[in-house]
Scaffold this active site. Structure first.
Site, PDB file in Angstrom:
ATOM      1  N   HIS A  86       0.815  -1.221   0.000  1.00 24.58           N
ATOM      2  CA  HIS A  86       0.000   0.000   0.000  1.00 24.58           C
ATOM      3  C   HIS A  86       0.846   1.269   0.000  1.00 24.58           C
ATOM      4  O   HIS A  86       0.319   2.361  -0.231  1.00 24.58           O
ATOM      5  CB  HIS A  86      -1.003  -0.012   1.160  1.00 24.58           C
ATOM      6  CG  HIS A  86      -0.438   0.322   2.500  1.00 24.58           C
ATOM      7  ND1 HIS A  86      -0.126  -0.637   3.445  1.00 24.58           N
ATOM      8  CD2 HIS A  86      -0.141   1.512   3.080  1.00 24.58           C
ATOM      9  CE1 HIS A  86       0.330  -0.042   4.532  1.00 24.58           C
ATOM     10  NE2 HIS A  86       0.331   1.267   4.337  1.00 24.58           N
ATOM     11  N   ASP A 140      -0.841  -7.532   1.283  1.00 26.88           N
ATOM     12  CA  ASP A 140      -0.180  -6.227   1.398  1.00 26.88           C
ATOM     13  C   ASP A 140       1.319  -6.424   1.600  1.00 26.88           C
ATOM     14  O   ASP A 140       1.850  -6.290   2.701  1.00 26.88           O
ATOM     15  CB  ASP A 140      -0.793  -5.440   2.554  1.00 26.88           C
ATOM     16  CG  ASP A 140      -0.330  -3.998   2.606  1.00 26.88           C
ATOM     17  OD1 ASP A 140       0.274  -3.546   1.615  1.00 26.88           O
ATOM     18  OD2 ASP A 140      -0.579  -3.332   3.630  1.00 26.88           O
ATOM     19  N   SER A 238       4.090   2.198   8.200  1.00 24.56           N
ATOM     20  CA  SER A 238       3.706   1.194   7.217  1.00 24.56           C
ATOM     21  C   SER A 238       4.919   0.592   6.520  1.00 24.56           C
ATOM     22  O   SER A 238       5.879   1.300   6.182  1.00 24.56           O
ATOM     23  CB  SER A 238       2.789   1.819   6.165  1.00 24.56           C
ATOM     24  OG  SER A 238       1.555   2.186   6.726  1.00 24.56           O
TER      25      SER A 238
END
Length: 329
Positions: A86, A140, A238
């Site tokens: 992502h 992901d 992330s």
């Protein structure tokens, strides 16, 4: 069931030959913060070299030659790093990115060249999982090829991945997260200092229960945090690692990739991570089986994963938004 041949091919040695080429021992912390206090959210500043496989993924803006930290990553070897898919929702070109290795502190929007022992590198290739879903955050996971290859040393070293036979990470156990993300949910910029925090791995059945994530968790996820919240990864973390210690090898293993969550550090909304064990075959198929360092971890008990069913896709997580593209000017 994974083919026996694949298992044999992927029984990779972690014995050092030449550490400068990142072929040395993986998952070795060079320095640790002995204070043990507890800002990630609820963490503390990490010592320089505490997590030498940590990489800062930075957007590069050509009009002013500035760099902005947006995601984390884990160094696998001198040419490859592991991160979250992502991170590339908007910026997909290799020329959009710069990679910083060996950093404790990162400066937002700097146009200054890095100084040793830090190293700056370009990106040769970005590989996003073919079945990544931006709506559900399934699969992901992504890889970045580094150019020129990074040189490992005192503050830079490869992270370990679990072996196939290790299975999902054992629950319960206390592990670590690290990153330059927000220090509070409503922050507007990432932390300049690398943060670290202890988190507990949470049973997927509990994490997927009605009052928690209510069916949003997949069997390829790992949940980590605390029932009461207060300590968690957040925006800007992330792609960074969730790391558990292998007591037999005295090494840390990257068992998860920071993926998504509802808010940050909220009660019954722990961080959700992509399980690296679930994607070992995919990683090896992209970069070669001999290119990854693997360590055996204690096997999860069968009772630790009930209720961890693949999401139907009709229930979508309230994913932490790609805040960073709105902040870069």
């Amino acid at each position: 069931m994974l083919p026996t041949a694949v298992l044999l091919v992927l029984a990779v040695s972690v014995v050092a030959r030449d550490n400068t080429t990142c072929d040395g021992p993986c998952g070795v912390r060079f320095r640790q913060n002995r204070q043990g206090g507890v800002r990630i959210i609820g963490g503390q500043d990490a010592a320089h070299g505490a997590w030498p496989w940590m990489v800062s993924l930075q957007i590069f803006t050509y009009h002013n030659n500035r760099r902005y930290h947006v995601c984390g990553g884990s160094l696998l070897n001198s040419q490859w790093l592991l991160t979250a898919a992502h991170c590339f929702r908007i910026k997909k070109k290799v020329t959009d990115w710069r990679l910083i290795f060996g950093a404790k502190e990162v400066e937002w929007g700097t146009n200054k060249p890095v100084k040793p022992p830090l190293q700056e590198r370009y990106v040769e290739k970005i590989i996003i999982h073919e079945k990544y879903s931006a709506s559900s955050e399934a699969n992901d996971i992504a890889l970045m090829k580094i150019t020129p290859p990074v040189t490992c040393g005192h503050f830079i070293g490869p992270g370990c991945l679990p072996q196939f036979r290790a299975g999902p990470p054992r629950v319960p156990q206390t592990c670590w997260v690290a990153g330059w993300g927000f220090l509070q949910e409503n922050a507007r910029r990432t932390s300049p200092m690398l943060q670290e925090a202890r988190v507990d791995l949470i049973d997927l059945g509990l994490c997927n229960s009605t009052r928690w994530y209510n069916g949003r968790i997949r069997s390829t996820n790992v949940c980590a945090g605390y029932p009461e919240g207060k300590i968690d990864t957040c925006q800007g973390d992330s792609g960074g690692p969730l790391m558990c210690k292998d007591s037999a090898e005295n090494s840390y293993v990257v068992v998860g990739i920071t993926s998504w969550g509802v808010g940050c550090a909220r009660a019954k909304r722990p961080g959700v991570y992509t399980s690296t064990w679930s994607y070992l075959n995919w990683i090896a198929s992209k970069i070669g089986s001999t290119a990854v360092h693997m360590i055996q971890l204690p096997t999860a008990s069968p009772a630790s994963t009930p209720g961890a069913q693949a999401s139907s896709g009709s229930v979508q997580p309230s994913v932490r938004p790609p805040w960073f593209f709105q902040q870069i000017t």
